[in-house]
Design a protein around this motif. Structure first.
Motif, PDB file in Angstrom:
ATOM      1  N   GLN A 144       8.893   7.090  -4.942  1.00 33.21           N
ATOM      2  CA  GLN A 144       8.862   7.415  -3.466  1.00 33.21           C
ATOM      3  C   GLN A 144       9.834   5.678  -2.110  1.00 33.21           C
ATOM      4  OE1 GLN A 144       4.483   9.056  -2.445  1.00 33.21           O
ATOM      5  NE2 GLN A 144       4.140   6.565  -2.176  1.00 33.21           N
ATOM      6  N   ARG A 145       9.863   6.647  -1.192  1.00 31.52           N
ATOM      7  CA  ARG A 145      11.602   6.698  -0.546  1.00 31.52           C
ATOM      8  C   ARG A 145      10.457   6.332   1.043  1.00 31.52           C
ATOM      9  NH1 ARG A 145      16.918   7.336  -3.543  1.00 31.52           N
ATOM     10  NH2 ARG A 145      16.956   6.109  -5.799  1.00 31.52           N
ATOM     11  N   LEU A 146      10.982   5.426   1.637  1.00 38.04           N
ATOM     12  CA  LEU A 146      10.321   5.471   2.969  1.00 38.04           C
ATOM     13  C   LEU A 146      12.555   5.551   3.492  1.00 38.04           C
ATOM     14  CD1 LEU A 146       7.718   3.258   4.283  1.00 38.04           C
ATOM     15  CD2 LEU A 146       7.924   6.018   3.892  1.00 38.04           C
ATOM     16  N   VAL A 175       3.304   9.669  11.558  1.00 39.68           N
ATOM     17  CA  VAL A 175       2.759   8.247  11.676  1.00 39.68           C
ATOM     18  C   VAL A 175       2.196   7.940  10.147  1.00 39.68           C
ATOM     19  CG1 VAL A 175       0.872   6.885  13.021  1.00 39.68           C
ATOM     20  CG2 VAL A 175       1.528   8.945  14.103  1.00 39.68           C
ATOM     21  N   VAL A 176       2.819   6.372   9.472  1.00 33.66           N
ATOM     22  CA  VAL A 176       2.895   5.858   8.799  1.00 33.66           C
ATOM     23  C   VAL A 176       1.887   4.966   9.256  1.00 33.66           C
ATOM     24  CG1 VAL A 176       4.640   7.315   7.002  1.00 33.66           C
ATOM     25  CG2 VAL A 176       4.856   5.160   8.213  1.00 33.66           C
ATOM     26  N   GLY A 177       2.184   4.515   9.937  1.00 29.40           N
ATOM     27  CA  GLY A 177       1.776   2.994  10.057  1.00 29.40           C
ATOM     28  C   GLY A 177       1.627   2.046  11.359  1.00 29.40           C
ATOM     29  N   SER A 178       0.805   1.335  11.392  1.00 30.11           N
ATOM     30  CA  SER A 178       0.666   0.772  13.193  1.00 30.11           C
ATOM     31  C   SER A 178       0.927  -1.038  12.855  1.00 30.11           C
ATOM     32  CB  SER A 178      -0.904   0.433  13.086  1.00 30.11           C
ATOM     33  OG  SER A 178      -1.872   0.427  12.367  1.00 30.11           O
ATOM     34  N   ASP A 179       0.188  -1.562  13.810  1.00 30.63           N
ATOM     35  CA  ASP A 179       1.027  -3.011  13.325  1.00 30.63           C
ATOM     36  C   ASP A 179       0.492  -3.673  12.482  1.00 30.63           C
ATOM     37  OD1 ASP A 179      -0.348  -2.515  16.250  1.00 30.63           O
ATOM     38  OD2 ASP A 179      -2.122  -3.119  16.212  1.00 30.63           O
ATOM     39  N   GLN A 180      -0.405  -3.245  11.745  1.00 29.75           N
ATOM     40  CA  GLN A 180      -0.603  -4.264  10.864  1.00 29.75           C
ATOM     41  C   GLN A 180       0.282  -4.193   8.948  1.00 29.75           C
ATOM     42  OE1 GLN A 180      -1.343  -8.069  10.459  1.00 29.75           O
ATOM     43  NE2 GLN A 180      -0.638  -8.052  12.634  1.00 29.75           N
ATOM     44  N   GLY A 181       0.876  -2.941   9.425  1.00 30.61           N
ATOM     45  CA  GLY A 181       0.820  -2.563   8.116  1.00 30.61           C
ATOM     46  C   GLY A 181       0.827  -1.170   8.433  1.00 30.61           C
ATOM     47  N   LEU A 182       0.695  -0.508   7.139  1.00 34.12           N
ATOM     48  CA  LEU A 182       0.525   0.990   6.074  1.00 34.12           C
ATOM     49  C   LEU A 182      -0.890   1.599   6.780  1.00 34.12           C
ATOM     50  CD1 LEU A 182       3.072   1.835   3.288  1.00 34.12           C
ATOM     51  CD2 LEU A 182       3.591   1.535   6.134  1.00 34.12           C
ATOM     52  N   LEU A 183      -0.948   3.150   6.777  1.00 37.49           N
ATOM     53  CA  LEU A 183      -2.457   4.044   6.808  1.00 37.49           C
ATOM     54  C   LEU A 183      -3.211   3.651   5.246  1.00 37.49           C
ATOM     55  CD1 LEU A 183      -1.254   6.158  10.504  1.00 37.49           C
ATOM     56  CD2 LEU A 183      -2.538   3.318  10.121  1.00 37.49           C
ATOM     57  N   PHE A 231       0.354  -1.367   0.049  1.00 37.37           N
ATOM     58  CA  PHE A 231       0.130  -0.299  -0.066  1.00 37.37           C
ATOM     59  C   PHE A 231       0.545   0.913  -0.272  1.00 37.37           C
ATOM     60  CE2 PHE A 231      -2.925  -3.210   2.101  1.00 37.37           C
ATOM     61  CZ  PHE A 231      -3.678  -2.771   1.167  1.00 37.37           C
ATOM     62  N   LEU A 232       1.783   0.595  -0.143  1.00 37.83           N
ATOM     63  CA  LEU A 232       2.939   2.674  -0.439  1.00 37.83           C
ATOM     64  C   LEU A 232       3.052   3.096  -2.050  1.00 37.83           C
ATOM     65  CD1 LEU A 232       4.718   4.500   0.594  1.00 37.83           C
ATOM     66  CD2 LEU A 232       6.675   3.307  -0.416  1.00 37.83           C
ATOM     67  N   ALA A 233       2.895   3.987  -2.705  1.00 37.28           N
ATOM     68  CA  ALA A 233       2.588   4.275  -3.651  1.00 37.28           C
ATOM     69  C   ALA A 233       3.781   3.970  -4.781  1.00 37.28           C
ATOM     70  CB  ALA A 233       1.667   5.559  -4.187  1.00 37.28           C
ATOM     71  N   THR A 234       3.901   4.170  -5.587  1.00 37.92           N
ATOM     72  CA  THR A 234       5.404   3.925  -6.304  1.00 37.92           C
ATOM     73  C   THR A 234       5.970   5.256  -6.435  1.00 37.92           C
ATOM     74  OG1 THR A 234       4.452   1.978  -7.737  1.00 37.92           O
ATOM     75  CG2 THR A 234       6.789   3.187  -8.142  1.00 37.92           C
ATOM     76  N   PRO A 263       7.550  13.463   4.024  1.00 35.82           N
ATOM     77  CA  PRO A 263       5.761  12.640   4.446  1.00 35.82           C
ATOM     78  C   PRO A 263       4.592  13.842   4.349  1.00 35.82           C
ATOM     79  CG  PRO A 263       7.220  13.838   6.203  1.00 35.82           C
ATOM     80  CD  PRO A 263       7.930  13.287   5.293  1.00 35.82           C
ATOM     81  N   TYR A 264       5.163  15.330   3.506  1.00 35.93           N
ATOM     82  CA  TYR A 264       4.097  15.705   3.263  1.00 35.93           C
ATOM     83  C   TYR A 264       3.390  15.449   1.546  1.00 35.93           C
ATOM     84  CZ  TYR A 264       4.541  18.734   7.335  1.00 35.93           C
ATOM     85  OH  TYR A 264       5.013  19.697   8.438  1.00 35.93           O
ATOM     86  N   ASP A 265       4.457  14.209   0.779  1.00 35.62           N
ATOM     87  CA  ASP A 265       4.280  14.168   0.089  1.00 35.62           C
ATOM     88  C   ASP A 265       4.266  12.416  -0.268  1.00 35.62           C
ATOM     89  OD1 ASP A 265       5.166  16.952  -2.054  1.00 35.62           O
ATOM     90  OD2 ASP A 265       6.449  16.897  -1.040  1.00 35.62           O
ATOM     91  N   LEU A 266       4.601  12.100   0.856  1.00 34.53           N
ATOM     92  CA  LEU A 266       4.086  10.140   0.947  1.00 34.53           C
ATOM     93  C   LEU A 266       2.059   9.849   0.595  1.00 34.53           C
ATOM     94  CD1 LEU A 266       5.897   8.958   3.988  1.00 34.53           C
ATOM     95  CD2 LEU A 266       6.158   8.187   1.727  1.00 34.53           C
ATOM     96  N   ILE A 267       2.026   9.554  -0.814  1.00 34.30           N
ATOM     97  CA  ILE A 267       1.229   8.965  -0.680  1.00 34.30           C
ATOM     98  C   ILE A 267       1.031   7.274  -0.747  1.00 34.30           C
ATOM     99  CG2 ILE A 267      -0.615   7.402  -3.053  1.00 34.30           C
ATOM    100  CD1 ILE A 267       0.296  10.356  -4.699  1.00 34.30           C
ATOM    101  N   LEU A 268       0.402   7.102   0.899  1.00 33.89           N
ATOM    102  CA  LEU A 268      -0.046   5.494   1.533  1.00 33.89           C
ATOM    103  C   LEU A 268      -1.862   4.947   0.810  1.00 33.89           C
ATOM    104  CD1 LEU A 268       0.735   6.225   5.177  1.00 33.89           C
ATOM    105  CD2 LEU A 268       2.326   5.378   2.707  1.00 33.89           C
TER     106      LEU A 268
END
Length: 798
Positions: free
Chosen positions: A342-344, A477-485, A331-334, A592-597
């Motif tokens: 995109q790169r974390l 915050v980009v993710g929780s217990d089971q992956g990305l938001l 669920f992290l867009a390319t 993080p302002y440009d991240l697309i989830l």
């Protein structure tokens, strides 16, 4: 029969510059049919066995230990790993303080890999991993492997002991009971012993990968424990639990279930019975993980029945990271909002690298796991754990250093409903991150990715980043217990705002449910966050603080809420900006302002809605605390003089909570909801591939982190328990899939999940002290007698 028959004191004087450090005694213990000899401290008069004052421990003087990679399938999958639990000594306190004896997981073929908390396991999404879990809680595991008939293979007592060396195992609880001494007179394991006697036997372990989508035989079921392979285990002890399961060792060439088709779980059990028989008494179990879920941060820890709180405190756990073989994230867009790849923030520590001893490796790391735990110490470096119930409720009456300490005015079990050792919660005065007290980390003026884990027994963390001068640095915050938001969430105290990709100008921040709430993390929850240090100058210090309470969390609006001690548990760790660590090529990660989830698919509407309950039972003893000036003034009084809660009928003068429970019919109110114990017949039976909605009616005064094994769920919302009106949907940082949910007091919390793996699982509170004393129940996905043992069920299973 008394478990401790006799003792005699042997004056063994350990002298340093003519200063007596300790006096020891030999104790002769009758366990089963065996006479066992142990050496332990004789009393608590020695200076070394006094409690260490947390305020005397220097802060931010020790470098953070970066968790390396113990095992990795290096993107190929279908690998076999070996992981052991051993007793080690580690420098947890700052240099100059004694080392601490504790437990740690590691690779037995790499003795230097053992660390508390454990190094990380990295696996590949969709690829299978076999793990040989070993219990090596013996005197000398390395020597034992070479000389299996020597005393090096003698088992160890539990490392958590009172000041006189008595292990703090409460046999009044429903627990593993390897000695098979049950309160009802039957000889079996996994029962309530109903004894105030100490336990001097070997320690059972059962490892659970928390959040794993896995078969029940590999889930670390509480009754699937096993003892170490030891030479001195009494002959009448069971070496495995009543639900012990194991696969075949990967080296023996026997077919695995991946090449077989089974019509039921019990048919699969019959296939693997020879493997379980071979493992029984050998100190290991083999589990298989399919890793068929989102890329995410899971963690592994002990789950043995009735002693999970002790074993996790002693051993902690470690991250189990599921990664994509190409380094992508589910669920992290390319492409980001500006059209760039995109790169974390990365890289993490790599397999084979040492991020603590190699400065070049340490300097380039941008993805870091942080395991946060609260602990306490004796002055000699030993772990402190409360050995008496009195010490947690009425600390002026007990220091907690004597096993089951009595009180002249209070009667404990078996003559009352209060156990003398177990406490409903456990809070400690020192914060440890990655195995170091209040560490510091030098960071580049760039973006970092932190995977946060609350590994505390009972403590709810409320985390914020404070820059020198008082300004707050937000979490993204980009993710929780089971992956990305589905969206990046900017969190700072009082606010939680979902970001619009490509729009760095936030018109209006969204207020949280409380102006005191920062990043709230209950026990066992994980959050995946980005912290942007890029605008801070060299030498700037940023402190990670905690304003969660030093007691059971209710809500920030509760009149009982007080933030934690700002001199001790209110501080977690410190970051220091180091310009020399800056990447010469610049920060390659996406803002993080440009991240697309990407949007995430929702579960179907539920076929079944479950009416479930959380309840607390308080003691029938009523007390008055007339303590003053540090003296104990606890007295029994008539309960008739106390006010009674309108919902629960609990008396305000009760000694306190004696157990918390799960159950059914929560909608019928606190007095009419049905509670169940671990030993009761299984009633909860979701159908295979069904979607259910669970309504968790919390009638207790405290919040509970509820964990459901076998997969993940969506949080639907929280509702007023009296009128059903919605209080809120999921918090913005809860909108992804979860496996642990905070259930506030006097609310209905609704979660939705799909059950697509047959077998026997559990759901429970992850306040470990609650879980160990009845706040855990099994459930069966499938059919009785086909997917779960029929003997576990009553006629009303539904």
């Amino acid at each position: 029969m008394q478990s401790m028959n006799r003792s005699f004191e042997l004056r063994v004087v350990v002298a340093i510059s003519m200063t007596i450090v300790s006096t020891w005694q030999f104790i002769n213990v009758m366990e089963g049919n065996s006479n066992l000899m142990f050496l332990r401290p004789a009393d608590n008069r020695a200076v070394s066995l006094l409690r260490l004052d947390a305020e005397q421990i220097p802060k931010f003087v020790t470098d953070l230990h970066l968790l390396g990679v113990m095992h990795s399938d290096e993107g190929r999958g279908d690998k076999s790993f070996e992981i052991s639990l051993r007793q080690i000594q580690q420098q947890v306190l700052p240099k100059g303080f004694p080392r601490t004896t504790l437990w740690a997981y590691g690779d037995p073929n790499q003795p230097k890999s053992f660390h508390h908390p454990a190094q990380t396991i990295e696996v590949t999404q969709g690829r299978k991993t076999n793990v040989i879990w070993r219990n090596e809680l013996v005197k000398d595991p390395e020597k034992c492997r070479v000389y299996p008939n020597s005393d090096a293979c003698n088992y160890l007592l539990h490392v958590l002991q009172d000041s006189s060396g008595v292990p703090i195992v409460d046999q009044n609880l429903h627990w593993a009971a390897p000695h098979q001494k049950c309160k009802d007179g039957e000889r079996r394991t996994d029962c309530q012993t109903g004894s105030n006697e100490p336990y001097f036997g070997p320690i059972p372990t059962s490892v659970h990968v928390h959040g794993a989508h896995t078969e029940s035989r590999d889930d670390g079921y509480p009754e699937s424990w096993f003892l170490p392979k030891s030479n001195n285990i009494p002959t009448d002890y069971a070496t495995t639990g009543s639900y012990f399961r194991s696969r075949f060792l990967p080296t023996n060439g026997t077919a695995d279930s991946s090449t077989n088709t089974f019509s039921s779980v019990l048919e699969e059990d019959r296939f693997y019975q020879p493997a379980a028989d071979s493992a029984s008494g050998e100190g290991y179990a083999v589990f298989r993980f399919t890793n068929d879920q989102r890329t995410t941060s899971l963690w592994y820890h002990d789950h043995a029945l009735g002693i999970t709180r002790l074993n996790v405190y002693a051993a902690s756990g470690g991250f189990w990271l599921i990664r994509d073989y190409q380094g992508r994230e589910t669920f992290l867009a390319t492409i980001d909002a500006k059209g760039n790849e995109q790169r974390l923030p990365s890289p993490p520590p790599k397999f084979g690298e040492d991020p603590n001893r190699d400065p070049e490796v340490k300097g380039k790391v941008r993805e870091i796991g942080l395991v946060i735990q609260d602990v306490s110490f004796y002055k000699n470096g030993r772990l402190f754990y409360p050995a008496s119930r009195l010490s947690m409720d009425y600390p002026q009456c007990s220091k907690g250093t004597t096993f089951g300490e009595a009180h002249q005015n209070i009667t404990f079990a078996p003559n009352s409903d209060v156990f003398p050792v177990w406490s409903p919660e456990a809070f400690f005065d020192t914060i440890v991150v990655n195995g170091k007290t209040w560490p510091k980390l030098e960071v580049a003026p760039e973006r970092y990715r932190f995977r946060l884990l609350n590994a505390c027994d009972s403590r709810v963390l409320n985390l914020a980043l404070i820059i020198d001068g008082g300004d707050e640095l937000p979490f993204f915050v980009v993710g929780s217990d089971q992956g990305l938001l589905p969206r990046v969430v900017l969190v700072r105290t009082g606010f939680a705002t979902k970001l619009e990709p490509g729009n760095p100008e936030i018109k209006e921040e969204r207020q949280s449910t409380s102006n005191k709430q920062a990043l709230l993390v209950t026990p066992a929850e994980r959050y995946d966050v980005i912290v942007d240090f890029s605008n801070l100058s060299h030498g700037t210090k940023i402190t990670l603080i905690n304003t969660g309470p030093d007691s059971a969390f209710q809500s920030f609006e509760s009149p009982e809420y007080e933030p934690s001690n700002d001199e001790t548990t209110g501080q977690v760790m410190q970051f220091v900006i180091g310009e020399s660590l800056r990447n010469l090529s610049g920060d390659q990660s996406t803002s993080p302002y440009d991240l697309i989830l990407e949007p995430q698919p929702k579960l179907d509407k539920p076929e079944v809605i479950r009416d479930l309950a959380l309840k607390e039972h308080v003691s029938n003893l009523c007390v008055q605390d007339a303590s003053a000036n540090g003296s104990c003034g606890l007295q029994l009084i008539d309960c008739a003089s106390g006010e009674v809660d309108a919902d629960t009928f609990d008396n305000e003068l009760s000694f306190g909570n004696i157990a918390s429970f799960l159950g059914y019919d929560g909608s019928k109110g606190a007095r009419n909801a049905i509670t169940r114990r671990w030993m009761d017949p299984v009633e909860l039976r979701p159908l295979v591939n069904s979607t259910e909605e669970w309504e968790l009616w919390n009638w207790t005064p405290d919040a509970h982190p509820i964990h459901v094994h076998s997969g993940s769920f969506e949080i639907i919302g929280r509702y007023n328990i009296h009128n059903g009106e919605q209080i809120s949907g999921p918090m913005p940082w809860e909108e992804g899939h979860k496996d642990t949910v905070a259930v506030p007091p006097k609310t209905i919390t609704k979660i939705r999940m799909k059950f697509n793996i047959r077998g026997l699982f559990v759901w429970h509170c992850h306040v470990l002290s609650h879980e160990d004393n009845e706040m855990m129940l099994p459930f069966c996905v499938g059919d009785p007698g086909i997917d779960c043992p029929k003997t576990l069920f009553s006629a009303k299973a539904n």
